[in-house]
Design an enzyme around this catalytic site. Structure first.
Site, PDB file in Angstrom:
ATOM      1  N   GLU A 261       0.804  -1.209   0.000  1.00  0.00           N
ATOM      2  CA  GLU A 261       0.000   0.000   0.000  1.00  0.00           C
ATOM      3  C   GLU A 261       0.843   1.269   0.000  1.00  0.00           C
ATOM      4  O   GLU A 261       0.518   2.236  -0.664  1.00  0.00           O
ATOM      5  CB  GLU A 261      -0.933  -0.005   1.217  1.00  0.00           C
ATOM      6  CG  GLU A 261      -2.083   0.936   1.008  1.00  0.00           C
ATOM      7  CD  GLU A 261      -2.927   1.059   2.258  1.00  0.00           C
ATOM      8  OE1 GLU A 261      -2.673   0.341   3.222  1.00  0.00           O
ATOM      9  OE2 GLU A 261      -3.837   1.898   2.229  1.00  0.00           O
ATOM     10  N   ASP A 262       1.935   1.257   0.765  1.00  0.00           N
ATOM     11  CA  ASP A 262       2.661   2.510   1.008  1.00  0.00           C
ATOM     12  C   ASP A 262       3.982   2.661   0.270  1.00  0.00           C
ATOM     13  O   ASP A 262       4.592   3.716   0.315  1.00  0.00           O
ATOM     14  CB  ASP A 262       2.944   2.667   2.515  1.00  0.00           C
ATOM     15  CG  ASP A 262       1.659   2.743   3.325  1.00  0.00           C
ATOM     16  OD1 ASP A 262       0.624   3.070   2.729  1.00  0.00           O
ATOM     17  OD2 ASP A 262       1.702   2.458   4.533  1.00  0.00           O
TER      18      ASP A 262
END
Ligand code: MN
Length: 735
Positions: free
Chosen positions: A93-94
């Site tokens: 996600e990051d």
């Protein structure tokens, strides 16, 4: 002046390695050959990809995944695959790392779990039905791999533990979701320790004053309690060992949240909560001796202390749906105080604390697996396309909280139902067709109506008739999600048929009145008759509730409107209201100041007064309502409709008064009421709206509605009321 943050990178590197080694120690018991290498590889990947990121607290980001992995290993008892996934749970996600990278390095299984984790993160950020829909998706992954949910819970627990650096509105939102969704989920999965901690942490942010109050009270009497427990436990310990049982006997404090729940439920002050702790007897028994040993210990305890016959709970013979096994009894302690004693074996204790993962470990030796049944039920519910996502959430939540009862079929098979289930629930549990045609039941051979509330151990035979069909009021009779969704879909089908009929009738009627049959006119008609949809309009026509003369009335009102110009309700869109607030100096609604510009009212469910921690909630048709953050409805509103929440605070320069309620308890004495009202009206010059008083065998209980300026004013008043002779307790209550 700018202050420079100086970071000692070398010291940080040492700290990261220290935490990593602690993680390895925590996972030692499950490690097999090659596992350590796998974990190291995941750690290196996470460290590298998060290297430039920091948490809100300023700490290196990698502390978070390490901590989540540690919780997964130590507190849930998960193995290597889960530790690897926990370390990597935020990278896709990051950071730049893709799922393909993960699959290449760690294989399909790991990639799939991380995919699940990425998908359910940020789930609650958009609008309400989406939240519920996503929650449903999250539960569907249970069917794939329950580890996704367990790691998500570890992630949430660590975020809750480290929330001090978050802005207040985020704390409120996260804490609300936690108490509304995650804590019940942890409970249902049998993770008692995590569930209690999540509840306490939520309360710390949602209701900080009460939290601090109870924590302080608990701390004050700590030494006294320890001494009591020691004296209570000593004789048990002695005899248990004399009789050849190997056991650990100790006292354990209850959580702040559960104490607060008890105070609210029984409406008693802290001092009257008797079970601030429970005594635990944890036996070291061979599997085949477990049950006998538990009862042996029970007999020792009840020889020493008199048991309360109403308070025996035997979850050893019939474990709870989430796998919990234990024997609970409440006995009279030496100082005339009730004490709860929980008796179980080490195996049962591990299941009680770590829940599902421990269940796996013991699966071969465990005879009945309630959790498998539960996952099966969740799957059934989710696969019903008719079910509305929000309804589902409500039903699901109810199922999470309830306790179970066990019911026998005529042939002696055991069916598990939630507490409060009726004969009709049982019928739907057997078969949808049986439920839909149910007209009554025989419980223990006696005839009862379909609404009969089943008792644990009842034997039930359902009576059906092929003339029977599901009715609207059945929804008030059943409690299980399964029965509800079946009845709803059958009613919907029924309604659709009626609506089709009504549509034809309406078409004819409009034709005779020379009104064009089109969407615009149908909507105008629905609005005129205050109906939520055109389908409801058709139904009302079919049932004869709207007749030709009613439609004529509508026609004449239409003409009037044409003269006066259209009167439309003001558009109360969420964005519109939010922009209006932003038109001020900040995005915070100042209560008092913005009164002319923005339409808001104080919620009747919690009667906020200045000084209370509050938020605004944009309702569908009634402007903004101001609620206290510890309002009984707050968590539900914030968790489901986050986008409707606006920040709000009190404008200080106010000379207004606000309605609130006080409950006063005391010993009835001549002049007590006089003295109370004197303090309120003469000393404090506070206006009373109502006062109701009950006296029962010398005990006085009064509810008084008064107008005060703010919390400080109220607290002063409470202090002075407590000084009145005979008054033993004064508490503020919600509506
Ligand atoms: Mn995370």
């Amino acid at each position: 002046m700018k202050t420079e943050l100086v970071i000692d990178l070398e010291a940080e590197k040492q700290e990261i390695l220290k935490r990593y080694r602690a993680l390895l120690r925590a996972s030692k018991s499950t490690l097999q050959k090659g596992d350590k290498k796998e974990i190291r590889k995941a750690f290196d990947m996470a460290l590298e990809s998060h290297k430039d990121m920091r948490r809100k607290s300023g700490e290196p980001y990698i502390y978070h995944p390490i901590a989540v992995a540690q919780i997964a290993a130590e507190e849930i008892g998960l193995g290597t695959t889960s530790i690897v996934c926990a370390l990597l749970h935020d990278v896709v996600e990051d950071t730049d790392i893709t799922l393909e990278d993960i699959e290449r390095e760690f294989g399909k299984k790991t990639a799939k779990i991380i995919d699940g984790l990425t998908k359910i993160s940020g789930v609650f950020d958009t609008n309400s039905s989406l939240q519920a829909e996503n929650f449903r998706k999250m539960l569907l992954t249970l069917a794939d791999d329950v580890r996704v949910i367990l790691i998500k819970l570890a992630d949430r627990l660590h975020n809750m533990r480290t929330m001090d650096f978050m802005p207040r509105h985020k704390q409120l939102k996260i804490a609300s979701e936690t108490i509304y969704l995650y804590a019940p989920l942890a409970h249902r999965l049998g993770l008692y320790a995590i569930k209690s901690e999540l509840e306490d942490l939520s309360m710390k942010y949602l209701d900080p004053d009460t939290y601090k109050f109870i924590a302080k009270k608990l701390n004050e009497k700590k030494a006294e309690r320890a001494l009591f427990i020691k004296k209570f436990v000593e004789p048990i310990d002695e005899i248990v060992h004399e009789q050849g049982l190997v056991a650990d006997v100790y006292g354990r404090p209850k959580s702040i949240h559960s104490i607060w729940n008890k105070m609210k439920k029984k409406n008693i002050p802290f001092e009257e909560v008797y079970d601030l702790f429970a005594i635990r007897i944890i036996l070291d028994s061979a599997y085949e001796n477990e049950k006998a040993d538990c009862w042996k210990a029970y007999s020792i305890v009840t020889d020493l202390y008199r048991p309360n016959p109403d308070r025996l709970r035997d979850w050893v013979s019939s474990p709870k749906g989430n796998g919990y096994e234990s024997l609970h009894t409440t006995v009279m302690g030496p100082r005339g105080q009730w004490v709860e004693v929980q008796i179980r074996t080490q195996r049962m204790n591990e299941i009680a604390e770590k829940g599902f993962a421990a269940h796996w470990k013991y699966k071969e030796s465990s005879n009945d697996n309630g959790l498998d049944q539960w996952i099966q039920k969740v799957r059934e519910m989710l696969s019903n396309p008719e079910a509305n996502a929000l309804d589902f959430l409500d039903d699901f939540k109810m199922n999470l909280f309830s306790d179970e009862i066990f019911i026998f079929t005529p042939k002696g098979a055991l069916i598990q139902l939630p507490l409060g289930a009726t004969a009709l629930d049982f019928a739907f549990e057997i078969h949808t067709g049986v439920g839909a045609t149910c007209i009554g039941a025989k419980v223990n051979h006696k005839l009862v109506p379909i609404s009969y509330k089943l008792q644990n151990g009842d034997q039930v035979e359902i009576i059906t008739s092929n003339k029977q069909t599901p009715k609207e009021d059945w929804l008030n009779i059943v409690v299980t999600a399964k029965a509800k969704s079946k009845i709803k879909s059958s009613l919907k089908e029924e309604k659709r048929k009626i609506a089709d009929n009504g549509k034809e009738i309406l078409e004819r009627k409009l034709k005779s009145l020379k009104i064009t049959y089109n969407t615009d006119n149908l909507q105008k008609l629905s609005y005129f008759f205050k109906l939520p949809s055109t389908q409801e309009l058709f139904v009302n026509v079919a049932l004869g509730k709207i007749e030709l003369k009613d439609i004529k009335e509508y026609l004449s009102s239409e003409k009037e409107i044409e003269h006066r110009g259209p009167e439309r309700p003001e558009n109360l869109s969420v964005d519109g209201i939010k922009n209006k607030i932003k038109g001020g100096d900040s995005d915070i609604l100042l209560i008092g100041e913005d009164m002319q510009r923005i339409d808001y009212t104080l919620a009747a469910c919690c009667n906020p007064i200045p000084g209370d921690d509050v938020f605004g909630f944009i309702t569908v048709s009634d402007g903004i309502k101001i609620h206290r953050t510890n309002c009984p409805n707050a968590a539900q509103l914030m968790a489901n409709y986050g986008y409707r929440v606006v920040k709000a605070k009190w404008n200080k320069q106010q000379e207004l008064t606000f309605l609130t309620g006080l409950r006063i308890v005391g010993i009835d004495d001549v002049g007590l009421i006089n003295n109370i009202t004197r303090v309120i009206s003469t000393d404090f010059k506070v206006n009373m709206r109502s006062i109701t008083v009950d006296t029962n065998e010398g005990i006085f209980e009064g509810s008084i509605m008064i107008f005060v300026n703010d919390t400080e004013h109220l607290e002063n008043l409470i202090k002075n009321l407590l000084k009145v002779r005979g008054v033993t307790g004064v508490t503020r209550f919600d509506a």
